[in-house]
Scaffold this motif. Sequence first.
Motif, mmCIF file in Angstrom:
data_model
loop_
_atom_site.group_PDB
_atom_site.id
_atom_site.type_symbol
_atom_site.label_atom_id
_atom_site.label_comp_id
_atom_site.label_asym_id
_atom_site.label_seq_id
_atom_site.Cartn_x
_atom_site.Cartn_y
_atom_site.Cartn_z
ATOM 1 N N ASP A 43 2.899 -6.130 2.120
ATOM 2 C CA ASP A 43 1.769 -5.507 2.882
ATOM 3 C C ASP A 43 2.124 -4.241 3.424
ATOM 4 O OD1 ASP A 43 -0.753 -5.269 2.976
ATOM 5 O OD2 ASP A 43 -1.008 -6.451 4.652
ATOM 6 N N HIS A 102 -8.417 -8.002 -0.774
ATOM 7 C CA HIS A 102 -7.929 -8.632 0.312
ATOM 8 C C HIS A 102 -9.182 -9.728 0.604
ATOM 9 C CE1 HIS A 102 -6.193 -4.665 1.191
ATOM 10 N NE2 HIS A 102 -4.760 -5.368 1.542
ATOM 11 N N ALA A 159 0.789 -2.439 6.963
ATOM 12 C CA ALA A 159 0.682 -3.373 8.078
ATOM 13 C C ALA A 159 2.075 -4.398 8.127
ATOM 14 C CB ALA A 159 -0.493 -4.501 7.714
ATOM 15 N N GLU A 219 -8.402 -12.400 5.997
ATOM 16 C CA GLU A 219 -7.153 -11.947 6.635
ATOM 17 C C GLU A 219 -7.341 -12.180 8.145
ATOM 18 O OE1 GLU A 219 -5.991 -8.070 5.962
ATOM 19 O OE2 GLU A 219 -4.222 -8.054 7.064
ATOM 20 N N TRP A 243 -7.192 -1.006 13.358
ATOM 21 C CA TRP A 243 -6.047 -0.694 12.936
ATOM 22 C C TRP A 243 -6.254 0.285 11.516
ATOM 23 C CZ3 TRP A 243 -3.878 -1.673 8.070
ATOM 24 C CH2 TRP A 243 -2.502 -1.291 7.745
ATOM 25 N N LEU A 244 -7.311 -0.309 10.815
ATOM 26 C CA LEU A 244 -7.644 0.568 9.656
ATOM 27 C C LEU A 244 -8.251 1.948 10.094
ATOM 28 C CD1 LEU A 244 -9.308 -2.156 7.418
ATOM 29 C CD2 LEU A 244 -7.127 -0.719 6.749
ATOM 30 N N HIS A 247 -3.527 -12.255 1.613
ATOM 31 C CA HIS A 247 -3.610 -12.878 2.909
ATOM 32 C C HIS A 247 -4.046 -14.319 2.710
ATOM 33 C CE1 HIS A 247 -1.879 -9.310 4.445
ATOM 34 N NE2 HIS A 247 -3.153 -8.564 4.042
ATOM 35 N N LEU A 303 -6.862 -5.918 12.670
ATOM 36 C CA LEU A 303 -7.024 -5.355 11.428
ATOM 37 C C LEU A 303 -8.158 -4.027 11.497
ATOM 38 C CD1 LEU A 303 -6.828 -5.137 8.311
ATOM 39 C CD2 LEU A 303 -8.372 -6.950 8.273
ATOM 40 N N ARG A 357 -11.255 -2.744 -2.248
ATOM 41 C CA ARG A 357 -10.312 -3.042 -1.264
ATOM 42 C C ARG A 357 -10.381 -4.296 -0.204
ATOM 43 N NH1 ARG A 357 -8.349 1.565 2.289
ATOM 44 N NH2 ARG A 357 -6.565 0.701 3.079
ATOM 45 N N PHE A 358 -11.756 -4.560 0.121
ATOM 46 C CA PHE A 358 -12.345 -5.777 0.551
ATOM 47 C C PHE A 358 -13.489 -5.626 0.598
ATOM 48 C CE2 PHE A 358 -11.474 -5.426 5.607
ATOM 49 C CZ PHE A 358 -11.942 -3.903 5.531
ATOM 50 N N HIS A 365 0.912 -1.108 -0.009
ATOM 51 C CA HIS A 365 -0.297 -0.203 0.054
ATOM 52 C C HIS A 365 0.962 1.312 0.013
ATOM 53 C CE1 HIS A 365 -3.710 -2.422 1.223
ATOM 54 N NE2 HIS A 365 -2.904 -2.988 1.466
ATOM 55 N N GLN A 414 0.786 3.925 2.865
ATOM 56 C CA GLN A 414 0.662 3.554 4.265
ATOM 57 C C GLN A 414 2.313 3.405 4.652
ATOM 58 O OE1 GLN A 414 -1.327 -0.052 4.794
ATOM 59 N NE2 GLN A 414 -3.200 0.683 3.843
HETATM 60 N N1 GUN Z 1 -7.658 -5.204 4.586
HETATM 61 C C1 GUN Z 1 -8.444 -4.044 4.155
HETATM 62 N N2 GUN Z 1 -7.502 -3.065 3.981
HETATM 63 C C2 GUN Z 1 -6.520 -3.500 4.372
HETATM 64 C C3 GUN Z 1 -5.158 -2.964 4.426
HETATM 65 O O1 GUN Z 1 -4.970 -1.576 4.128
HETATM 66 N N3 GUN Z 1 -4.166 -3.441 4.915
HETATM 67 C C4 GUN Z 1 -4.301 -4.805 5.323
HETATM 68 N N4 GUN Z 1 -3.234 -5.559 5.582
HETATM 69 N N5 GUN Z 1 -5.512 -5.457 5.157
HETATM 70 C C5 GUN Z 1 -6.420 -4.814 4.796
#
Ligand code: GUN
Length: 405
Positions: free
Chosen positions: A302, A213, A305, A216, A78-79, A251, A75, A186-187, A61, A64
């Motif tokens: 990644d 993603h 993270a 994860e 943290w986001l 992941h 996760l 993104r996910f 990313h 980041q």
């Molecule tokens: N899942 C969705 N966004 C992210 C991200 O920015 N980093 C990680 N490690 N997992 C995610």
Amino acid sequence: MILAGQLLLDSSSGDCRLSPGFVRFDNGYVAEVVEGELPKSADFGGQSWLISPGFIDAHLHLPQFDMIGAHGLPLLQWLSEYTFPAEKRWEDVDFARSMCRRVFQQCMSHGTTAMCAYATVHYDSAIAAIELATSLGLRGAIGQVLMDRGAPDYLCREANRLIDQTVKMIDRFPPTMRMSTAITPRFAVSCTRDLLTAAGKLSRERGPFVQTHLAETQEECEVVRRLFDEQEYVDVYNDSGLIGKRSVFGHGIHLNDRDLQILSGKEATIAHCPSANSFLRSGTMDRVKLARNQVKFAIGSDLGAGYERSMVRVGRSMIEAASTLHDEFPTASQAWHAITAGNADALGFADAGRIQAGFPADLVAIEPDIPWLDTKVSPLSMLMFAWDDRWIKQVWVQGRPRLPG
Ligand code: GUN
Ligand code: ZN
């Protein structure tokens, strides 16, 4: 330009071999690879140098890099706490451009010459990132992040607008280009089904990379079930048409054999990110299970993270993570292969990850300061475990030197 030393070459069995020799390149392309002896004179290198193909990072990313080390949260927290505020800064395209300059320089100085990278939801900044990567000669794909829910309002956009922008980005940087557009939802947590389905349709029509993603953390999998009528995570992507040969799923830790069979049947790739997984305490991805189900495997930093800018260190993390699960774990030679030819094969980069005549000259000249050739330890294992970034003396991207001096 002639580089001499121990050439890091791939062998067909998924590992690497060393061969003394030299590489000659001209006009950005490798003209000749000669194994056997070192030449009498070379522009770079020597008997105890390692000459490696440029490293490939299958998942990182870009925005980041300025928040590496935000340790302690799982996760989703943290986001919210760190990642989304960091990505907000990319609403300023000048900031994004100057940050990318720093980030790409850091990647190259660590030997990375190809990547699959996430930008942010900001279209102009994603364009600035891909333009800069292109002008530096980097190989790979970059995507504008797609989010229409599950993130602060300042990072969410309407699905149609995001898809229109991705279409424009693909028009400018199509799959045929050395650096191309990746469709980047993104996910599932931050995308509605409409957005995922539109992204899947676009991927079928235009054939670019898809990156997202998948599985994860356990908590993330539960949120996806709740958001998508109790569907399994893989089924959500599959029903949206997002699983294909050029799809790269970050992941893939919490998947069962059935999920992996679906990915394998569609020839999709999992980008394993071992240092990020230990940093966020997300779990340990089981490579053996992946191999048993014949799922294509790639490896990524990644960042942010992940905290390792060096793909060699990420390779080492892979060995360490795998050795906590089974008595059978990858050798250093296999890890060197994973960050070069292995990633090239998984990502379909037919012109990267190997030292080969006719390939672009993406090369790293490494001068270790330890007696790595004169030891009972496997030389590639010694280099990987004793790795020191200061050993990298020069990095060429398409034949252009990228380190000062
Ligand atoms: N899942 C969705 N966004 C992210 C991200 O920015 N980093 C990680 N490690 N997992 C995610
Ligand atoms: Zn990621």
